[in-house]
Design a protein around this motif. Structure first.
Motif, PDB file in Angstrom:
ATOM      1  N   ALA A  61      -3.841   8.212   7.914  1.00 24.08           N
ATOM      2  CA  ALA A  61      -2.939   8.487   6.798  1.00 24.08           C
ATOM      3  C   ALA A  61      -3.224   7.591   5.597  1.00 24.08           C
ATOM      4  CB  ALA A  61      -1.497   8.309   7.251  1.00 24.08           C
ATOM      5  N   SER A  62      -3.456   6.304   5.842  1.00 29.92           N
ATOM      6  CA  SER A  62      -3.488   5.414   4.683  1.00 29.92           C
ATOM      7  C   SER A  62      -4.563   4.338   4.768  1.00 29.92           C
ATOM      8  CB  SER A  62      -2.123   4.748   4.526  1.00 29.92           C
ATOM      9  OG  SER A  62      -1.780   4.088   5.714  1.00 29.92           O
ATOM     10  N   GLU A  83       0.541   4.365  -0.066  1.00 30.17           N
ATOM     11  CA  GLU A  83       0.206   5.469   0.847  1.00 30.17           C
ATOM     12  C   GLU A  83       0.798   5.237   2.227  1.00 30.17           C
ATOM     13  OE1 GLU A  83      -3.973   6.575   1.154  1.00 30.17           O
ATOM     14  OE2 GLU A  83      -4.162   5.910  -0.922  1.00 30.17           O
ATOM     15  N   PHE A  84       0.755   3.948   2.654  1.00 29.50           N
ATOM     16  CA  PHE A  84       1.278   3.633   3.967  1.00 29.50           C
ATOM     17  C   PHE A  84       2.784   3.835   4.001  1.00 29.50           C
ATOM     18  CE2 PHE A  84       3.375   0.262   6.446  1.00 29.50           C
ATOM     19  CZ  PHE A  84       3.032   0.677   7.713  1.00 29.50           C
ATOM     20  N   TRP A  85       3.465   3.372   2.950  1.00 25.77           N
ATOM     21  CA  TRP A  85       4.924   3.430   2.974  1.00 25.77           C
ATOM     22  C   TRP A  85       5.423   4.862   2.823  1.00 25.77           C
ATOM     23  CZ3 TRP A  85       7.664  -0.477   4.689  1.00 25.77           C
ATOM     24  CH2 TRP A  85       7.048  -1.726   4.725  1.00 25.77           C
ATOM     25  N   ASN A  86       4.586   5.768   2.265  1.00 25.23           N
ATOM     26  CA  ASN A  86       5.016   7.159   2.147  1.00 25.23           C
ATOM     27  C   ASN A  86       4.659   7.983   3.382  1.00 25.23           C
ATOM     28  OD1 ASN A  86       6.031   6.715  -0.373  1.00 25.23           O
ATOM     29  ND2 ASN A  86       4.078   7.168  -1.396  1.00 25.23           N
ATOM     30  N   SER A  87       3.871   7.394   4.299  1.00 23.71           N
ATOM     31  CA  SER A  87       3.479   8.169   5.477  1.00 23.71           C
ATOM     32  C   SER A  87       4.445   7.849   6.623  1.00 23.71           C
ATOM     33  CB  SER A  87       2.052   7.808   5.872  1.00 23.71           C
ATOM     34  OG  SER A  87       2.036   6.495   6.377  1.00 23.71           O
ATOM     35  N   TRP A 138      -6.311  -0.962  11.322  1.00 31.48           N
ATOM     36  CA  TRP A 138      -5.036  -0.482  10.767  1.00 31.48           C
ATOM     37  C   TRP A 138      -4.190  -1.617  10.217  1.00 31.48           C
ATOM     38  CZ3 TRP A 138      -0.591  -2.288  13.216  1.00 31.48           C
ATOM     39  CH2 TRP A 138      -0.801  -2.909  14.454  1.00 31.48           C
ATOM     40  N   ASN A 176       0.872  -1.174   0.000  1.00 24.60           N
ATOM     41  CA  ASN A 176       0.000   0.000   0.000  1.00 24.60           C
ATOM     42  C   ASN A 176       0.910   1.226   0.000  1.00 24.60           C
ATOM     43  OD1 ASN A 176      -1.804   1.988   0.506  1.00 24.60           O
ATOM     44  ND2 ASN A 176      -2.632   1.107   2.374  1.00 24.60           N
TER      45      ASN A 176
END
Lengths: 425, 330
Positions: free
Chosen positions: A156-157, A87-91, A217, A85
């Motif tokens: 966040a994601s 989005e998760f790795w960029n947050s 989560w 995912n």
């Protein structure tokens, strides 16, 4: 053992031949696509039944938390294999998770140190105090971090997403995770009588399910995750036959490997020791066998198989949904397979798994038809108004039948249809 | 003061209520465990069964137009207790006794009780569906609001809660009297302590087994009925209530009825206090505190309530497997 229930090769051959004919009939009447699906699922259940039969048949351990180990295995396999995912790795998520893992390890070490503090001469009440403080600190630190982490990640994601690794890795990790959970449960309960293990496994299964349902989560909660990847090409444009057949061959290979290893273990000194412990615990303890240690080994081994089989099952259905793990389908159905097939006999477990699964699948339309029939004729003859939820009630009939099957088999055929072959050395 | 009343309402009352339910259930489980030597997994569904018997009797009473000062369900509970006790003896005769006589290992009996629980669950849902039902057929339940000195918020307690607490007190006293004064009660304790010795001294084990199922079955019926009077009757109790009841049994020491009562209240209070939001109690002092009060200070989030009995169970099994009251480790 009565004469009728003695193990015989003829019986073995006849029963498996009968099962083969049954499968053939299903192939001819229901079509191969449907039958292949049923066979794959039956095969996954056979792995679960093998896991349970070594716990129950080799060691006499009563595990009613099969569903929990399946769920744990399925969830970890889903996390390993599902695509990442981004989005998760960029947050800030990965950092939080990494800190959580570090804290988890630190807390584990803290509790462990408090627990072994008697080695340094801290005994009695002081040690109990240390342990209590360590557990309290660990709980507060971890739950605080977890609530923080879950809100942040969800904001966040949405959820963590998977790691995108190959399916084989996911299945192996599934087994390991189930095994680690089993190690903790077994460490606590195996020194006590079988009932305690039953209560504890029942509890752990409910808690694993609750956790997976609420941990949005981590596992997307009740929103479910799909599609899960397959180890073989997925059925594209309706080519179900080839895809399912190749999945079936993977399951079959897994069953054969597990079966051969288990047979070898059964006839090895290790298996002999296991049966000695099962049949007379005191005698084997007096011969210097580590009863609890051996039991822990076999409990963990069985649960590894359950995690592995559960992951296979969930990957095949391709949807991970924590609400779908039900005690009835994933614990007691496996129990019926094991005790009907013959506990302590690996062939019996496989036979029982396939037969009971076929009956189970067939019983759903059967129950629905039966109740439709009762509803229609009840109205026509006795002017009885069937309740609107007749169909959902009809399915409860299967709960009753599973319970009845357990009690009847225990009373009238405690050895199962394929009894354990008493090995003579 | 309002916060304190809120604490009494949400924390203590609910702990007392759920604790009484667990205690009533755990008495039966601990007696069965002590005398018949197996963990009775069908106890949760026996509670549901008893509650349904009560519901049927209540509906019959209401249809006959009977009006009583007490809720009808509470009155119907007493005949229902007898019926459930008879059903419990019947279940024992059909499913457990043959296995016992064949000399089956205790773990086989545990499995049989799992089978029985599935059968009961299936039958109840087959005939009654899965929707929740109200036990108050004739009139809505009464709610008492007691003014508390120095607070505008009132102390709230409902009629079934009062009845539950009174019933638990009376049941505990009656049980104590039965176990210490009557012949059969003494015989039960003897069998629980040492079955072989009790048999040699001429105690009729059959009577003891009957007494066990009568007490266990009727108290399970009472617990199921009173719980469903307090909330609603839902046929999904079984495994959810089983874990806290087993935890209460083991905490109190197996085969120890008083331990089961203490364990039931302990588990009940731990559960309700663990999910209570302690921040509410701190709010009046918020100016004097050096830290800011978080929004939610519950020890355990409500959705993980089941963790509490499980953790109690684990801690007891690790550090004191005999329970507080020195029961046996079977």
């Amino acid at each position: 053992m009565s004469g009728q229930n003695q193990y015989s090769v003829m019986r073995d051959i006849t029963l498996f031949a009968g099962l083969g004919v049954l499968i053939l009939i299903i192939f001819l009447t229901q079509g191969s696509v449907y039958s292949l699906r049923m066979l794959v699922e039956a095969g996954c259940y056979a792995i679960l039944a093998l896991g349970l039969t070594i716990q129950w048949g080799y060691a006499g351990l009563f595990n009613v938390g099969v569903m929990g180990f399946i769920a744990a295995g399925a969830a970890s396999s889903m996390l390993i294999t599902f695509p990442r995912n981004p989005e998760f790795w960029n947050s800030a998520g990965p950092e939080l998770v990494a800190v959580f893992i570090v804290k988890l390890i630190a807390c584990g070490v803290l509790v462990w140190l408090a627990n072994i503090s008697n080695r340094w001469g801290i005994g009695g009440k002081l040690r109990a105090l240390f342990i209590a403080v360590a557990i309290a600190v660990a709980y507060l630190v971890l739950s605080d971090h977890m609530s923080e982490m879950s809100t942040q990640i969800e904001k966040a994601s949405g959820w963590m997403g998977g790691l995108g690794l190959p399916v084989a890795v996911g299945w192996i990790v599934a087994g390991i995770v189930a095994g680690v959970i089993a190690w903790f449960v077994g460490k606590i309960c195996l020194g006590l009588r079988a009932d305690y293990l039953a209560i504890a496994t029942l509890g752990i299964a409910q808690i694993i399910k609750h956790f997976l349902k609420n941990a949005d989560w981590l596992t997307h909660g009740t929103l479910s995750v799909s599609p899960l990847p397959w180890p073989v090409p997925k059925p594209a444009d309706g080519e179900f036959l080839l895809a399912r057949a190749s999945y079936l061959s993977i399951v079959a290979i897994a069953i054969v490997i597990i079966y051969l290893l288990l047979q070898r273990a059964y006839h090895a000194p290790w298996g002999r020791m296991m049966r000695a412990i099962r049949d007379n615990e005191n005698a084997s303890a007096s011969m210097g066998k580590n009863v609890n240690g051996r039991r822990l080994e076999i409990f963990v081994l069985g649960c590894i198989l359950m995690g592995f089989g559960g992951a296979m099952l969930i990957h095949f259905t391709s949807i991970y949904d924590p609400s779908g793990f039900i005690d009835l389908n994933h614990t007691f159905l496996v129990w019926v397979m094991v005790i009907l097939g013959g506990s302590g006999n690996n062939r019996g477990a496989i036979f029982g798994a396939v037969l009971v699964y076929i009956i189970w699948v067939m019983s759903e339309p059967l129950a629905l038809t039966l109740f439709e029939f009762i509803g229609t004729y009840g109205k026509a003859w006795f002017d009885w108004d069937p309740p609107s939820d007749l169909n959902s009630r009809a399915l409860q009939m299967r709960v009753f039948v599973i319970g009845l099957a357990i009690t009847l088999v225990l009373r009238f055929a405690p050895q199962g249809v394929l009894p354990e072959k008493q090995a003579r050395h | 003061m309002n916060e304190f009343v809120f604490f009494l309402n949400k924390g203590l009352t609910s702990g007392l209520i759920i604790g009484s339910i667990y205690a009533l259930g755990a008495i039966g489980v601990t007696l069965i465990f002590g005398i018949l030597r197996f963990a009775h997994f069908a106890h949760g569904d026996m509670m549901t069964l008893g509650a349904f018997v009560t519901l049927i009797l209540t509906a019959v009473l209401a249809a006959m137009g009977i009006v009583l000062p007490l809720p009808l369900a509470f009155v119907a509970m007493f005949p229902a207790m007898i019926i459930t006790a008879v059903l419990a003896i019947g279940l024992d005769r059909v499913f457990y006794k043959p296995l016992r006589q064949a000399g089956a290992k205790p773990v086989i009996l545990v499995m049989a009780s799992v089978g029985v629980t599935l059968m009961l669950q299936g039958l109840i849902r087959l005939f009654a569906g899965v929707r929740s039902r109200n036990m108050f057929v004739e009139a809505p339940k009464e709610i008492f609001q007691i003014p508390f000195p120095g607070a505008s918020r009132k102390l709230v307690i409902t009629e079934p809660q009062v009845l539950l607490i009174l019933f638990t007190i009376i049941a505990v006293i009656a049980l104590h009297w039965f176990l210490t004064r009557s012949r059969l009660g003494k015989a039960m304790r003897a069998v629980s302590d040492n079955p072989d010795l009790a048999k040699i001294t001429g105690i009729n084990t059959n009577h003891v087994v009957w007494a066990t199922w009568i007490i266990g079955g009727s108290l399970a019926c009472a617990a199921g009925t009173l719980l469903s009077m307090d909330v609603t009757l839902k046929p999904d109790l079984s495994f959810n209530i089983l874990l806290p009841i087993f935890a209460a049994t083991i905490v109190g020491g197996i085969g120890q009825p008083y331990g089961a009562i203490a364990g039931g209240f302990l588990v009940g209070f731990c559960e309700s206090l663990a999910v209570f939001n302690w921040a509410i109690l701190l709010r009046p002092f918020k100016d004097d505190l050096w830290f800011e009060i978080p929004r939610n200070m519950a020890l355990v989030p409500t959705e993980y309530k089941l963790m509490v009995p499980f953790l109690i169970l684990i801690i007891v099994l690790i550090y004191r497997p005999t329970g507080i009251f020195k029961g046996r480790v079977l």
